[in-house]
Structure formats: structure tokens, C-alpha cells
Write an enzyme that holds these catalytic residues in place. Structure first.
Site, PDB file in Angstrom:
ATOM      1  CB  CYS A 281      -3.490 -10.577   5.276  1.00  0.00           C
ATOM      2  SG  CYS A 281      -3.427  -9.102   6.367  1.00  0.00           S
TER       3      CYS A 281
ATOM      4  CB  CYS B 158      -7.748  -4.072   3.334  1.00  0.00           C
ATOM      5  SG  CYS B 158      -6.826  -3.904   4.787  1.00  0.00           S
TER       6      CYS B 158
ATOM      7  CB  CYS C  79       8.679  -0.991  -1.652  1.00  0.00           C
ATOM      8  SG  CYS C  79       7.656  -0.803  -0.580  1.00  0.00           S
TER       9      CYS C  79
ATOM     10  CB  CYS D  26       6.106   5.347   1.695  1.00  0.00           C
ATOM     11  SG  CYS D  26       5.262   5.503   0.031  1.00  0.00           S
TER      12      CYS D  26
ATOM     13  CB  CYS E 178      -6.380  -6.431   0.183  1.00  0.00           C
ATOM     14  SG  CYS E 178      -4.527  -7.207   0.301  1.00  0.00           S
TER      15      CYS E 178
ATOM     16  NE  ARG F 119       6.333   5.133  -5.785  1.00  0.00           N
ATOM     17  CZ  ARG F 119       6.807   5.001  -4.444  1.00  0.00           C
ATOM     18  NH1 ARG F 119       5.670   4.497  -3.653  1.00  0.00           N
ATOM     19  NH2 ARG F 119       7.758   5.769  -3.750  1.00  0.00           N
TER      20      ARG F 119
ATOM     21  CB  CYS G 131      10.601   1.316   0.954  1.00  0.00           C
ATOM     22  SG  CYS G 131       8.711   1.666   1.529  1.00  0.00           S
TER      23      CYS G 131
END
Ligand code: SAM
Ligand code: DTB
Ligand code: SF4
Length: 319
Positions: free
Chosen positions: A57, A61, A101, A192, A64, A264, A132
Site C-alpha cells: 500500500c 499509516c 468484511c 463502520c 500498518c 466492537r 462489509c
């Protein structure tokens, strides 16, 4: 006295702080009253994740495993074939999950990938699961196409407070995130949206995150509270760990501020004790990720989850 039982967008940061910092027994009593009124059956919702496009990616972040900017040892993979996705979804359903998801390590959804993801959504929905996806930022029209394919939820987190955000991510802004959330809402997709705790932020940042989430209109239907899973090679890997009581405080505050949303207990369960997880469920969390993996990191798995859910008296993973 303000009514705790219905969602409202008028929470001030001071009000949220006052709730967050209540003596623990008072905080729990209030969260439990909200939970009993809005979620009388006490069931714990079970979602399962699948990484349909892993690694490589371009975003930075700081938490991550999948960012190409950090050397985490994760191998980048291509988009997963449809049959593998459907097979995994079928197994998830057989093991008790009701929401599936699919996550992709993308900055944003590309037009050429949209039909393939839409096909996955339609196929997973046809298996009788809620759907999701979390695919990064969306452009005009893309959310509508996903909705049309059968999408129930879009996961896109604010991650932290506005003030701390720049310490975590520099390649996309808080406003970018709010824009994508707005596009999903406009297309009639449920949200979400939550964040990560334990990234070196202060309690005030945690309160700030909850405050930002509380301004979303309507509130996100699901609020994932992730505990940082430290990933070797990422800038945030050495962050001070958040303890289970502080995590439970944040969860109880979310239960009160988002009375009708699923809250969650999300990433981070694998390294938590059963007692720590039980405390978070007691504080008002009513959803978990089940299965063997989140996206790239392990989960406790079915046996430990069954013991956990049976210990708090919620439904077990096989029920
Ligand atoms: N690439 C997409 C995006 O970020 O928009 C979707 C996938 S991303 C992995 C989904 C969310 O997972 C992130 O926003 C973050 O809140 C959470 N997450 C990622 N890595 C994590 C970690 N190491 N610990 C806890 N939560 C994590
Ligand atoms: C969310 O808030 N947490 C999930 C889901 N949304 C996509 C992801 C957690 C990822 C944890 C680290 C990993 O397994 O790579
Ligand atoms: Fe990419 Fe999502 Fe990971 Fe950020 S959280 S680096 S956008 S996969």
C-alpha cells in the site's frame, strides 16, 4: 438529566470527558443501563475479516503491516480470486459469523477493480452474510455501485483525534476520510467507523476521537475499537501499550455515546487475557472479529472465543 438511551450529535468534548473519567463503577453502571435498554438479548455479533488484496500500500499509516513505506516483511499479493473469497465466506458462516468484511490495501478504489469487488460483494451476500468492505478512499459514484452490488457496511476509520492524526498518517487527511464517509452515507451504506487505541496518544486524544465520531450524522452503525497490534518495522511498533481497564473505559464511553451502534472489541484480542476481554465485553462491547486472522495478524481462534463468550454468558461461537 440528559437521556442516555437515544443517539444524539450534541455531545460536547467536556461531556464526553466527564463520562470517560467517571469512577469505574459509575461508568460501567451507566454503560450497562444503556446496553440493557437498547440490546436486551445481550448477544455478541460476530464478524469475520478477509484480506482480499494484501500489502504494497502506498499510504504511510504508522501502525500498518501493509504499507510499502515500512519494512515489515509482508509480501504484497494480487487481488484474490472470487472463488477463494466465496469459499472463505462459506466457512465463516458455517463457523458462526454473520458479517463478512473484505479489506484491500489500497489508498483508494480504482475503477478497474470496482467490478471485481462488486462481484465479490454480490457473491458473499448470496451466501446469506452481511457484507462489509474497506477499500480506502472512494470517488463520486463508487459508493453507489458498491451499494447496488449488495454492500451493507463500509469500514473507514478516523483512527485517532484530529490533533494526533498527523503523528500517525501524513498521506491522507482527516477531511479526506470524512469525505469518503459522507459518500457512503449518501449512497445509503451503513458505516463502520472507529479508531485505534495504544498508538502513543493521550487519554484526551481518545476522548477527541469519540467526540469526532459522535458528530457523524447519523452515528456509524458499527464502532470498531482497535487496540494497536504492534507490527515490527512500523513507526508505532514501540508505542506504550494501553491497559485493559483504560480500553474498557473507552469502550464503556462508546457504549454510552453510541447507544444503538454495535461497539466492537476489534483488533488486539489475541494478546489480551480472557479477563481483559471479558472486562471490555462487560463494559458494553457487543461485537468481535472471529476466525483465525484479522487481515494480516492472528486472532485467538474458535476455542478461545468459545471460552470467552461462554464465560460472559453471551452466545458461543458455535451457537
Ligand atoms: N486500506 C484501507 C484503509 O485504510 O482505508 C483498508 C484497510 S485498513 C487495514 C483498516 C483499518 O484497520 C485501519 O483504518 C486501522 O484502523 C485498522 N488497523 C490496521 N492495522 C492495524 C493494527 N496494526 N492494529 C490495530 N488496528 C489496525
Ligand atoms: C477495523 O477497524 N479493524 C479491522 C477492520 N476494521 C478492517 C482491521 C484490523 C487490522 C489489524 C491488523 C492486521 O491484521 O493487519
Ligand atoms: Fe494502506 Fe489501509 Fe494500511 Fe493505511 S491502513 S497503509 S491505507 S492498508
Amino acid at each position: 438529566m440528559t437521556n442516555d438511551l437515544s443517539p444524539r450529535q450534541t455531545w460536547t468534548r467536556d461531556e464526553i470527558r466527564a463520562v470517560y473519567e467517571l469512577p469505574l463503577d459509575q461508568l460501567f453502571a451507566r454503560a450497562l443501563a444503556v446496553k440493557a435498554a437498547n440490546w436486551p438479548d445481550g448477544a455478541v455479533q460476530k464478524s469475520q475479516l478477509l484480506s482480499i488484496k494484501t500489502g504494497g500500500c502506498p499510504e504511510d499509516c504508522g501502525y500498518c503491516s501493509q504499507s510499502a513505506k515500512f519494512d515489515t516483511g509482508l509480501k504484497a499479493e494480487k487481488l484474490m480470486p472470487l472463488d477463494e473469497v466465496v469459499e472463505t465466506a462459506r466457512r465463516a458462516k458455517a463457523n458462526g459469523a454473520d458479517r463478512f468484511c473484505m479489506g484491500a490495501a489500497w489508498r483508494s478504489l480504482k475503477e478497474r477493480d470496482l467490478p471485481k469487488v462488486a462481484e465479490m460483494i454480490t457473491a458473499v451476500k448470496a451466501e446469506g452474510l452481511e457484507t462489509c468492505v474497506t477499500l480506502g478512499m472512494l470517488e463520486d459514484g463508487q459508493a453507489e455501485a458498491l451499494k447496488e452490488a449488495g454492500l451493507d457496511y463500509y469500514n473507514h476509520n478516523l483512527d485517532t483525534s484530529r490533533e494526533y492524526y498527523g503523528e500517525v498518517i501524513t498521506t491522507r487527511t482527516y477531511e479526506d476520510r470524512l469525505e469518503t464517509l459522507g459518500r457512503c452515507r449518501k449512497a445509503g451504506i451503513k458505516l463502520c467507523c472507529g479508531g485505534i487505541l495504544g498508538m502513543g496518544e493521550t487519554r484526551e486524544d481518545r476522548i477527541g476521537l469519540i467526540h469526532e465520531l459522535s458528530k457523524l450524522t447519523p452515528h456509524p452503525e458499527s464502532v470498531p475499537v482497535n487496540k494497536l497490534v504492534p507490527i515490527k518495522g512500523t513507526p508505532l511498533a514501540g508505542s506504550e501499550e494501553i491497559d485493559s481497564v483504560e480500553l474498557a473505559r473507552a469502550i464503556a464511553t462508546c457504549r454510552i455515546v453510541f447507544p444503538q451502534s454495535w461497539v466492537r472489541l476489534s483488533a488486539g484480542r489475541e494478546k489480551m487475557t480472557q479477563e481483559g476481554q471479558a472486562l471490555c465485553l462487560l463494559a458494553g462491547a457487543n461485537s468481535i472479529f472471529v476466525g483465525d486472522r484479522l487481515l494480516t495478524t492472528p486472532l485467538p481462534g474458535m476455542d478461545r472465543d468459545e471460552r470467552l463468550l461462554e464465560s460472559v454468558g453471551g452466545s458461543c461461537a458455535k451457537c
